[in-house]
Design a protein around this motif. Structure first.
Motif, PDB file in Angstrom:
ATOM      1  N   PRO A   6      29.907  86.915  -5.566  1.00 16.18           N
ATOM      2  CA  PRO A   6      29.489  86.012  -6.218  1.00 16.18           C
ATOM      3  C   PRO A   6      27.549  86.108  -6.977  1.00 16.18           C
ATOM      4  O   PRO A   6      27.326  86.716  -6.249  1.00 16.18           O
ATOM      5  N   TYR A   7      27.726  85.817  -7.465  1.00 11.57           N
ATOM      6  CA  TYR A   7      26.571  85.866  -7.975  1.00 11.57           C
ATOM      7  C   TYR A   7      26.075  84.215  -9.085  1.00 11.57           C
ATOM      8  O   TYR A   7      26.862  84.066 -10.133  1.00 11.57           O
ATOM      9  N   LEU A   8      24.594  84.555  -9.723  1.00 15.46           N
ATOM     10  CA  LEU A   8      24.142  83.597  -9.910  1.00 15.46           C
ATOM     11  C   LEU A   8      24.603  83.610 -11.981  1.00 15.46           C
ATOM     12  O   LEU A   8      24.051  84.854 -12.362  1.00 15.46           O
ATOM     13  N   LEU A  14      23.191  73.684  -6.527  1.00 16.01           N
ATOM     14  CA  LEU A  14      24.039  75.637  -5.212  1.00 16.01           C
ATOM     15  C   LEU A  14      24.647  74.356  -4.352  1.00 16.01           C
ATOM     16  O   LEU A  14      24.008  73.110  -3.622  1.00 16.01           O
ATOM     17  N   LYS A  51      24.593  78.195 -11.427  1.00 20.24           N
ATOM     18  CA  LYS A  51      26.618  77.893 -11.615  1.00 20.24           C
ATOM     19  C   LYS A  51      26.790  79.292 -10.118  1.00 20.24           C
ATOM     20  O   LYS A  51      26.579  80.334 -10.522  1.00 20.24           O
ATOM     21  N   VAL A  52      27.225  78.975  -9.207  1.00 19.50           N
ATOM     22  CA  VAL A  52      27.879  80.358  -9.120  1.00 19.50           C
ATOM     23  C   VAL A  52      29.541  80.592  -9.283  1.00 19.50           C
ATOM     24  O   VAL A  52      29.798  79.905  -9.384  1.00 19.50           O
ATOM     25  N   LYS A  53      29.351  82.016  -9.666  1.00 17.98           N
ATOM     26  CA  LYS A  53      30.019  82.525 -10.084  1.00 17.98           C
ATOM     27  C   LYS A  53      31.020  82.979  -9.721  1.00 17.98           C
ATOM     28  O   LYS A  53      30.592  84.441  -8.588  1.00 17.98           O
ATOM     29  N   TYR A  54      32.516  83.524  -9.467  1.00 17.02           N
ATOM     30  CA  TYR A  54      33.053  84.420  -8.928  1.00 17.02           C
ATOM     31  C   TYR A  54      33.724  84.562  -9.676  1.00 17.02           C
ATOM     32  O   TYR A  54      34.880  84.637  -9.458  1.00 17.02           O
ATOM     33  N   TYR A 114      25.738  83.960  -1.892  1.00 13.63           N
ATOM     34  CA  TYR A 114      25.944  84.975  -3.197  1.00 13.63           C
ATOM     35  C   TYR A 114      25.051  86.289  -3.360  1.00 13.63           C
ATOM     36  O   TYR A 114      23.727  85.681  -2.605  1.00 13.63           O
ATOM     37  N   GLU A 119      26.250  78.650   0.568  1.00 13.96           N
ATOM     38  CA  GLU A 119      27.225  79.132  -0.186  1.00 13.96           C
ATOM     39  C   GLU A 119      26.222  80.471   0.012  1.00 13.96           C
ATOM     40  O   GLU A 119      25.580  80.169  -1.391  1.00 13.96           O
ATOM     41  N   ASN A 144      18.776  85.180  -3.854  1.00 20.49           N
ATOM     42  CA  ASN A 144      19.528  84.102  -3.270  1.00 20.49           C
ATOM     43  C   ASN A 144      17.906  84.297  -1.962  1.00 20.49           C
ATOM     44  O   ASN A 144      18.578  83.972  -0.410  1.00 20.49           O
ATOM     45  N   GLY A 171      26.628  91.880  -7.883  1.00 21.16           N
ATOM     46  CA  GLY A 171      28.062  90.962  -7.939  1.00 21.16           C
ATOM     47  C   GLY A 171      28.178  91.209  -9.739  1.00 21.16           C
ATOM     48  O   GLY A 171      29.928  91.740  -9.344  1.00 21.16           O
TER      49      GLY A 171
END
Lengths: 178, 789
Positions: free
Chosen positions: B629-631, B611, B656-659, B617, B615, B354, B623
């Motif tokens: 959250p991470y990529l 992105l 994609k940012v994953k939660y 991450y 936001e 990030n 994560g």
């Protein structure tokens, strides 16, 4: 006599060990040997990491001088610098045992005691010790003891008492907060 | 026998001939004690003192080089340097011991046996080496296209060759793949700065009036005491004199943190959350500088709306960072209310996935509080002083434009194309740094060279690379080569005269590039006269102010850019109303002339890769471990990806940012962060200099006492560190000043160094999870477990 001193500021020292390198280059000190060394003291009980640059203390009553059986160690009357007459040194290391500050080193090539001279050869040219002029942290100052103490007082600083009876000339300024 | 200097050198010379083959780790070290160059006794009185500049870091210190009888006998700082005042760190002065070093590479070598074995090499002449290399480079170009050459112009060599001549070479060859250390260093900081202020440089100079003059300092991911000791020493001096406040944000109590009023041990990879929540609180308390924002900032409302929508509150940040909400609020308010306030970032922010957005968040924090435009304020990231010195121009008709898109910003993006040939192959690799120590994923990158048609390694010292590359070329350091030192954080270059002749058969890189270019058929552009650093500087600086005359007119021998014209004046603070950035338009040279927090164009550029510019991450391993959250990466290094719209035309990866719903990985209870071991070290190179190596000889593992008790280890014990990618050993340093859940292991050590041998920590780091925008590697937030070895 007007005693010369190095004033080590424990707040200004950033632990970079430039003084060690400066000393080694100026005085030809080999690997694993030191005339000055920076000791990193781990933080304890929520305190801070501390760096202690430790040249010779050039004591008022040098323990090394008293321990020397040949009279090779002497304190220069004009400025209080403690020196070794290497021609008279027999390499017995009594001085290293006697020094309470661990400041006495040994030159294993020549089999003689070896220590910080405050760069006496530079003083003779009107220059300051190598460690002092190179110090990135402005943590080392050199001069007459009385003047340096006055500077420290004007900044509101305290001097740490490290005297164990030998009346050391090198002084340490306490950290602002431990 | 009395060992006179002459006798000593004779002995050393004989030993050197025997050891001219690359040295392997074991048994290389025969001498028990390393003599200083000056032998015992005091340094000789110099016959002459030459002004020069240090080649190591981005402090750019001016130096006084003491010369006697054609040899360098000592180095002092230059008291006439207004920035350093004559101070010098251990590395600068030990340039002496780089020159007169028995390990130096002494002749060109060619590999004639299997890789990984030092006995596979034989000495060859420069003529043979350069003829063979140029023939192979031509063949690669014919067979695979010019894009198949990759050149890592890293190392600590002088800038004329490293960034100047290599660029000319690149244009004539036609490859897009020439890159410096930036993507391993702090490129993300400059990229963020470009995207928001319109220029890459930090706002300040390192003078006492500017950087030294603030009342509030916050160092985030910056151990400046080790990375720029001379400058940190001056700041610390000013801090004490003027009772300025110093806050250091770092998972461990670094040397810099040990001087601070406040040390905030943050969870690795979450600094962006800290910045965003500070902005949130400042807006909530209405402490933003609304006048400055109205006048000079675009996109504030978008930022505000996003922070509120996502609820990036100090309470949220407390859970993410581990820093209490109360503390976050306090420092945010103090920062907003203090005019002369500096926030400084460095590799602690850049070495993450990030990185670009984190730097950007701190730029936004400084922008909304009006901290740009005057001395002693602003946000900036170290190692971003890059400024154009000029170049040797190439006639349009001779320039070869690459037809294929560049494969990412980071040289690490070359590795998979080397191994797999996808999306297109890299077949020739030239390297001036230590990829086999400093690059991530050491196991994988060692396999890459087998697939190449030619690999060339330039170096002063042998290293693991000198047992892998096809050709090894000995380069001359610094005083032997002359030239220009690396640019400092604050945009200064120091000119180094050529003081002594190259030792052994080593050659300045300038000489090597010119001779190689002549063999490539470009002798009309790479003229022989450019082997003289002063003549080359004159030719390169036709359109800039970095002329030899201007360098020599300065007592410190250094000039500060940007100098976009021969007579352009040197400017101090950047982004002021008066000066802005020399050579560019406006106070903030973005298209709008304002600080661009958000514009439609920027939004599109971020969206292009999946992105949002605001936001948060964390790094992937963090994560996955903690449910933050991470990529997730849509593209890998073998796929086409998209074209970057933020850092120049090149391949970029979509993400994609994953939660995650919760933790996704178990078995790793600790965070691993890496960095510089101490002020005496600079990556791999300093470990070849005894006087520097001895100041921090071992790869240590800084570990909290409670954790040490848990796994049954004491100070000095060997510990095993297991990460997802692999494991290494290190020496335990039981240390209270580190988060209980984190260990710190320094980089730059390797199993092939002469004095101490440690398998590099980069056998654990991951080359594939990089910042999608800056392409920087995540060296500083991994997960691991630690046990007694």
């Amino acid at each position: 006599m007007s005693q010369y001193t190095i004033m080590v500021d424990l707040e200004r020292c950033i632990g970079c060990k430039s003084c060690e390198s400066a000393c080694k280059l100026e005085n030809g000190v080999s690997e694993g040997r030191y005339r000055t060394k920076v000791i990193w003291v781990n933080p304890q009980k929520g305190g801070k990491l501390l760096f202690v640059s430790s040249p010779c203390m050039h004591c008022g009553k040098p323990a090394c001088k008293q321990a020397c059986p040949t009279g090779a160690i002497y304190k220069r009357p004009e400025d209080g610098v403690v020196l070794i007459d290497k021609a008279r040194c027999i390499g017995c290391r009594y001085c290293a045992w006697a020094c309470p500050y661990g400041a006495m080193g040994f030159d294993e090539d020549k089999m003689v005691a070896d220590k910080c001279t405050y760069c006496a050869h530079r003083l003779a040219k009107g220059e300051q010790p190598a460690c002092v002029v190179k110090c990135p942290g402005h943590a080392l100052s050199f001069g007459k003891a009385s003047e340096l103490a006055a500077n420290a007082r004007s900044e509101g600083r305290w001097i740490r008492n490290i005297d164990v009876g030998t009346k050391p000339s090198t002084v340490y300024l306490e950290r602002l907060k431990p | 026998m009395k060992l006179t200097r002459r006798a000593f050198l004779k002995v050393a010379g004989v030993a050197a001939t025997v050891a001219s083959m690359p040295l392997t780790a074991k048994g290389a070290e025969d001498l028990k004690t390393h003599k200083p160059y000056t032998e015992s006794g005091i340094a000789p009185v110099p016959e002459k003192v030459v002004t020069s500049g240090c080649m190591w870091c981005q402090n750019g210190c001016s130096m006084k080089v003491h010369v006697k009888a054609g040899r360098i006998v000592n180095i002092y700082g230059n008291p006439d340097d207004p920035v350093t005042g004559g101070r010098l760190c251990p590395k600068g002065q030990n340039n002496v011991n780089v020159l007169y070093n028995k390990y130096r590479l002494k002749a060109p070598l060619k590999r004639i046996g299997p890789r990984g074995d030092s006995s596979s090499y034989k000495e060859i002449s420069w003529e043979q080496a350069l003829t063979e290399i140029s023939d192979k480079l031509k063949a690669v170009k014919d067979k695979y296209g010019p894009e198949s050459l990759a050149w890592w112009v890293a190392g600590r060599s002088e800038s004329q060759a490293r960034s100047g001549l290599s660029g000319t070479f690149q244009k004539l060859y036609g490859t897009p793949h020439r890159e410096g250390t930036g993507p391993f260093c702090n490129f993300a900081g400059g990229a963020a700065s470009n995207s928001i202020l319109g220029h890459n440089n930090p706002p300040w100079t390192y003078t006492r009036e500017d950087f030294g003059g603030a009342d509030f300092y916050m160092f985030v991911g910056s151990n400046m005491a080790a990375s720029k000791p001379v400058m940190f020493g001056a700041v610390n001096d000013e801090r004490i004199k003027r009772k300025a406040k110093l806050i250091v944000v770092d998972p461990r109590m670094s040397e810099a943190a040990s001087r601070a009023d406040v040390w905030l041990p943050i969870r690795p990879s979450t600094d962006m959350a800290l910045a965003l929540s500070m902005i949130y609180h400042i807006i909530e308390k209405n402490l933003q500088n609304q006048e400055f924002i109205n006048d000079k900032v675009l996109g504030f409302d978008k930022l505000k709306a996003f922070l509120i929508e996502k609820k990036y509150t100090p309470e949220w940040a407390e859970k993410v960072t581990g820093i209490s909400a109360t503390t976050i609020k306090e420092i945010a308010e103090e920062y907003a209310k203090t005019e002369k306030a500096i926030i400084m970032g460095n590799a602690g922010l850049s070495h993450h996935t990030n990185s670009m957005l984190t730097h950007r968040a701190f730029y936004m924090l400084a922008a909304v509080t009006g901290h740009f435009g005057k001395p002693s304020m602003g946000y900036g990231c170290g190692n971003n002083g890059g400024t154009s010195m000029g170049s040797i121009s190439v006639p349009k008709e001779k320039e070869v434009k690459p037809k294929k898109q560049r494969l990412g910003k980071s040289p690490v993006a070359w590795v998979e194309p080397m191994i797999t040939g996808k999306p297109y192959p890299i077949k020739a690799f030239m390297s001036m740094g230590n990829p086999f120590v400093m690059w991530p994923d050491q196991e994988r990158i060692r396999t890459a060279l087998d697939n190449l048609d030619v690999s060339v390694y330039f170096s002063v010292f042998p290293s693991v690379e000198t047992t892998y590359f096809d050709y090894v070329l000995p380069s001359s350091p610094w005083t032997e080569s002359g030239g220009v030192g690396p640019v400092s954080d604050e945009r200064r270059f120091a000119f180094n005269p050529q003081i002594i002749q190259p030792l052994h058969q080593a050659k300045p890189e300038r000489w090597i590039f010119i001779e190689l270019a002549k063999k490539m058929g470009w002798g009309d552009i790479f003229k022989d006269e450019y082997k003289d650093p002063v003549k080359l500087q004159k030719a390169m600086s036709k359109k800039t102010g970095f002329s030899p005359e201007r360098f020599f007119a300065k007592k410190e021998g250094a000039l500060r850019g940007p100098l976009p014209a021969p007579d352009a004046p040197e400017i101090g603070t950047l982004y002021t109303e008066k000066h802005g950035v020399p050579g560019k338009k406006g106070q903030f040279p973005r298209p709008s002339g304002k600080i661009e927090i958000w514009t439609e164009q920027l939004d599109k550029a971020f969206k292009n890769q999946g992105l949002n510019p605001f936001e948060f991450y964390a790094d992937p391993e963090i994560g996955m471990k903690d449910g933050l959250p991470y990529l997730e990466y849509i593209d890998d290094d073998t796929s086409e990806g998209v074209t970057s719209q933020l850092i120049g035309k090149m391949r970029a990866r979509r993400v994609k940012v994953k939660y995650p719903a919760g933790p996704e990985i178990s078995g790793f209870d600790m965070y691993l962060t890496t960095g510089r071991p101490s002020a005496s070290q600079f990556h791999a190179g300093t470990h070849w200099v005894w006087n520097l190596n001895e100041q921090m000889p071992d790869q240590y593992c800084m570990i909290h006492p409670e954790k040490a008790i848990e796994i049954g280890i004491s100070n000095g014990d060997k510990v095993k560190i297991e990460g997802i990618k692999g494991h290494v050993l290190a020496k335990a340093w039981v240390y209270e000043g580190i988060r209980k859940d984190t260990i710190f292991v320094p980089h730059g050590y390797s199993a092939e160094q002469p004095f101490t041998q440690w398998k590099s920590i980069n056998f654990i780091t991951n080359k594939d999870k990089r910042c999608p925008i800056s392409d920087q590697t995540n060296y500083k937030a991994l997960i691991c477990r630690v046990s007694k070895a």
